[in-house]
Write a protein that holds these residues in place. Structure first.
Motif, PDB file in Angstrom:
ATOM      1  N   GLN A 157      -3.248-106.320 -28.751  1.00 61.28           N
ATOM      2  CA  GLN A 157      -2.310-107.121 -27.961  1.00 61.28           C
ATOM      3  C   GLN A 157      -1.837-108.370 -28.705  1.00 61.28           C
ATOM      4  O   GLN A 157      -1.056-109.157 -28.159  1.00 61.28           O
ATOM      5  N   GLY A 158      -2.314-108.555 -29.921  1.00 64.87           N
ATOM      6  CA  GLY A 158      -1.873-109.693 -30.720  1.00 64.87           C
ATOM      7  C   GLY A 158      -2.564-111.001 -30.401  1.00 64.87           C
ATOM      8  O   GLY A 158      -2.180-112.055 -30.900  1.00 64.87           O
ATOM      9  N   ALA A 159      -3.609-110.960 -29.571  1.00 65.07           N
ATOM     10  CA  ALA A 159      -4.338-112.181 -29.238  1.00 65.07           C
ATOM     11  C   ALA A 159      -5.369-112.537 -30.298  1.00 65.07           C
ATOM     12  O   ALA A 159      -5.821-113.679 -30.388  1.00 65.07           O
ATOM     13  N   ILE A 160      -5.736-111.551 -31.118  1.00 69.34           N
ATOM     14  CA  ILE A 160      -6.711-111.738 -32.197  1.00 69.34           C
ATOM     15  C   ILE A 160      -6.076-111.228 -33.486  1.00 69.34           C
ATOM     16  O   ILE A 160      -5.391-110.199 -33.488  1.00 69.34           O
ATOM     17  N   VAL A 161      -6.311-111.947 -34.572  1.00 72.66           N
ATOM     18  CA  VAL A 161      -5.664-111.598 -35.845  1.00 72.66           C
ATOM     19  C   VAL A 161      -6.057-110.200 -36.300  1.00 72.66           C
ATOM     20  O   VAL A 161      -7.188-109.752 -36.086  1.00 72.66           O
ATOM     21  N   GLU A 162      -5.139-109.525 -36.930  1.00 74.44           N
ATOM     22  CA  GLU A 162      -5.331-108.142 -37.341  1.00 74.44           C
ATOM     23  C   GLU A 162      -6.474-107.980 -38.330  1.00 74.44           C
ATOM     24  O   GLU A 162      -7.176-106.968 -38.347  1.00 74.44           O
ATOM     25  N   LYS A 163      -6.677-108.994 -39.175  1.00 69.95           N
ATOM     26  CA  LYS A 163      -7.715-108.875 -40.213  1.00 69.95           C
ATOM     27  C   LYS A 163      -9.140-109.018 -39.661  1.00 69.95           C
ATOM     28  O   LYS A 163     -10.109-108.854 -40.397  1.00 69.95           O
ATOM     29  N   CYS A 164      -9.247-109.343 -38.384  1.00 69.77           N
ATOM     30  CA  CYS A 164     -10.573-109.475 -37.765  1.00 69.77           C
ATOM     31  C   CYS A 164     -11.325-108.152 -37.810  1.00 69.77           C
ATOM     32  O   CYS A 164     -10.811-107.115 -37.383  1.00 69.77           O
ATOM     33  N   ASP A 165     -12.545-108.174 -38.334  1.00 70.18           N
ATOM     34  CA  ASP A 165     -13.419-106.996 -38.335  1.00 70.18           C
ATOM     35  C   ASP A 165     -14.162-106.994 -37.000  1.00 70.18           C
ATOM     36  O   ASP A 165     -15.152-107.719 -36.831  1.00 70.18           O
ATOM     37  N   ALA A 166     -13.661-106.223 -36.058  1.00 74.52           N
ATOM     38  CA  ALA A 166     -14.202-106.251 -34.691  1.00 74.52           C
ATOM     39  C   ALA A 166     -15.690-105.931 -34.644  1.00 74.52           C
ATOM     40  O   ALA A 166     -16.437-106.534 -33.859  1.00 74.52           O
ATOM     41  N   ASN A 167     -16.123-105.003 -35.478  1.00 72.09           N
ATOM     42  CA  ASN A 167     -17.536-104.624 -35.478  1.00 72.09           C
ATOM     43  C   ASN A 167     -18.421-105.775 -35.939  1.00 72.09           C
ATOM     44  O   ASN A 167     -19.445-106.082 -35.313  1.00 72.09           O
ATOM     45  N   ARG A 168     -18.030-106.437 -37.007  1.00 68.02           N
ATOM     46  CA  ARG A 168     -18.830-107.550 -37.519  1.00 68.02           C
ATOM     47  C   ARG A 168     -18.821-108.736 -36.570  1.00 68.02           C
ATOM     48  O   ARG A 168     -19.857-109.387 -36.358  1.00 68.02           O
ATOM     49  N   VAL A 169     -17.671-109.035 -36.003  1.00 64.11           N
ATOM     50  CA  VAL A 169     -17.589-110.153 -35.065  1.00 64.11           C
ATOM     51  C   VAL A 169     -18.416-109.856 -33.816  1.00 64.11           C
ATOM     52  O   VAL A 169     -19.083-110.739 -33.280  1.00 64.11           O
ATOM     53  N   ALA A 170     -18.394-108.606 -33.360  1.00 64.20           N
ATOM     54  CA  ALA A 170     -19.193-108.222 -32.192  1.00 64.20           C
ATOM     55  C   ALA A 170     -20.679-108.437 -32.462  1.00 64.20           C
ATOM     56  O   ALA A 170     -21.411-108.966 -31.616  1.00 64.20           O
ATOM     57  N   HIS A 171     -21.129-108.036 -33.643  1.00 64.16           N
ATOM     58  CA  HIS A 171     -22.536-108.242 -34.008  1.00 64.16           C
ATOM     59  C   HIS A 171     -22.863-109.726 -34.145  1.00 64.16           C
ATOM     60  O   HIS A 171     -23.964-110.169 -33.792  1.00 64.16           O
ATOM     61  N   SER A 172     -21.903-110.500 -34.665  1.00 63.94           N
ATOM     62  CA  SER A 172     -22.113-111.944 -34.799  1.00 63.94           C
ATOM     63  C   SER A 172     -22.256-112.587 -33.422  1.00 63.94           C
ATOM     64  O   SER A 172     -23.142-113.421 -33.195  1.00 63.94           O
ATOM     65  N   LEU A 173     -21.379-112.193 -32.499  1.00 64.95           N
ATOM     66  CA  LEU A 173     -21.452-112.711 -31.130  1.00 64.95           C
ATOM     67  C   LEU A 173     -22.801-112.369 -30.498  1.00 64.95           C
ATOM     68  O   LEU A 173     -23.436-113.213 -29.864  1.00 64.95           O
ATOM     69  N   PHE A 174     -23.218-111.120 -30.680  1.00 63.49           N
ATOM     70  CA  PHE A 174     -24.492-110.678 -30.121  1.00 63.49           C
ATOM     71  C   PHE A 174     -25.651-111.503 -30.685  1.00 63.49           C
ATOM     72  O   PHE A 174     -26.546-111.922 -29.950  1.00 63.49           O
ATOM     73  N   SER A 175     -25.624-111.757 -31.983  1.00 68.71           N
ATOM     74  CA  SER A 175     -26.692-112.537 -32.622  1.00 68.71           C
ATOM     75  C   SER A 175     -26.746-113.954 -32.074  1.00 68.71           C
ATOM     76  O   SER A 175     -27.833-114.493 -31.815  1.00 68.71           O
ATOM     77  N   VAL A 176     -25.579-114.571 -31.887  1.00 67.04           N
ATOM     78  CA  VAL A 176     -25.533-115.928 -31.332  1.00 67.04           C
ATOM     79  C   VAL A 176     -26.056-115.939 -29.899  1.00 67.04           C
ATOM     80  O   VAL A 176     -26.801-116.843 -29.494  1.00 67.04           O
TER      81      VAL A 176
END
Length: 208
Positions: A157-176
């Motif tokens: 939907q264009g709310a998050i930059v295309e270069k974002c690695d969704a899998n890595r960010v998801a794991h980062s969020l989970f870790s935090v």
């Protein structure tokens, strides 16, 4: 007044099973998987060994059932968030709040699960076989996958930059999230903590 004996028996059976699971939650949370014994669970549940084994084959099956029954409603909550009509960035904050609420309640038990899955059990090693660890790891993959779905939606939907690695960010969020709960960084207002985590992960802290 006549009572349905089969209904009464079923109700009593369900109560006894739940009593065993409640006792198992306390014992596993306090002692970890390795040091916990079925005898301790039996004593705390105030029941007989035969009754426990009538419901559960062994300690591992009891542990798995406990994890499954605690996690299934939570997975339903995550599914509802993912499929809701909220904007993707708001969904991220909502899903973070749901994780915080779940782990606040189940922190000690899930700490035990994580130790076993990672192969660093209470005694310095996992008491699970590789197959068993994969079974529990699948739960974490499913729940983290819910965060990933929301991030992918945001990219589409264009709310998050295309270069974002969704899998890595998801794991980062989970870790935090997990670190915040285990380190007691969650404030009394869980919504505020969810907001701060989301802001930090999505926008950072540096001035530009």
């Amino acid at each position: 007044m006549k009572y349905n004996r089969s209904c009464i028996c079923t109700h009593d059976s369900q109560n006894k099973r739940q009593q065993i699971l409640d006792a198992a939650y306390i014992v596993f949370s306090r002692k970890g998987y390795h040091r916990a014994t079925v005898d301790e669970i039996i004593a705390l549940a105030d029941t007989g060994k035969g009754t426990v084994y009538n419901y559960f084959t062994n300690k591992e099956q009891l542990f798995y059932t406990l994890i499954k029954e605690r996690s299934t409603p939570f997975e339903g909550i995550l599914e509802n968030i993912v499929t809701s009509s909220e904007e993707p960035l708001q969904k991220v904050q909502t899903i973070v709040k749901a994780f915080l609420e779940f782990y606040q309640v189940n922190a000690e038990l899930w700490r035990v699960v994580m130790y076993e899955v990672r192969g660093i059990g209470v005694e310095g090693y996992s008491n699970f076989t590789l197959e068993q660890r994969d079974k529990y790891q699948a739960w974490f993959c499913r729940s983290i996958g819910m965060i990933e779905k929301v991030l992918i939606e945001g990219k589409e939907q264009g709310a998050i930059v295309e270069k974002c690695d969704a899998n890595r960010v998801a794991h980062s969020l989970f870790s935090v999230i997990v670190t915040s709960v285990f380190r007691n960084f969650v404030s009394e207002d869980i919504g505020e903590t969810a907001y701060n985590i989301t802001e930090f992960l999505l926008y950072g802290v540096a001035k530009k």
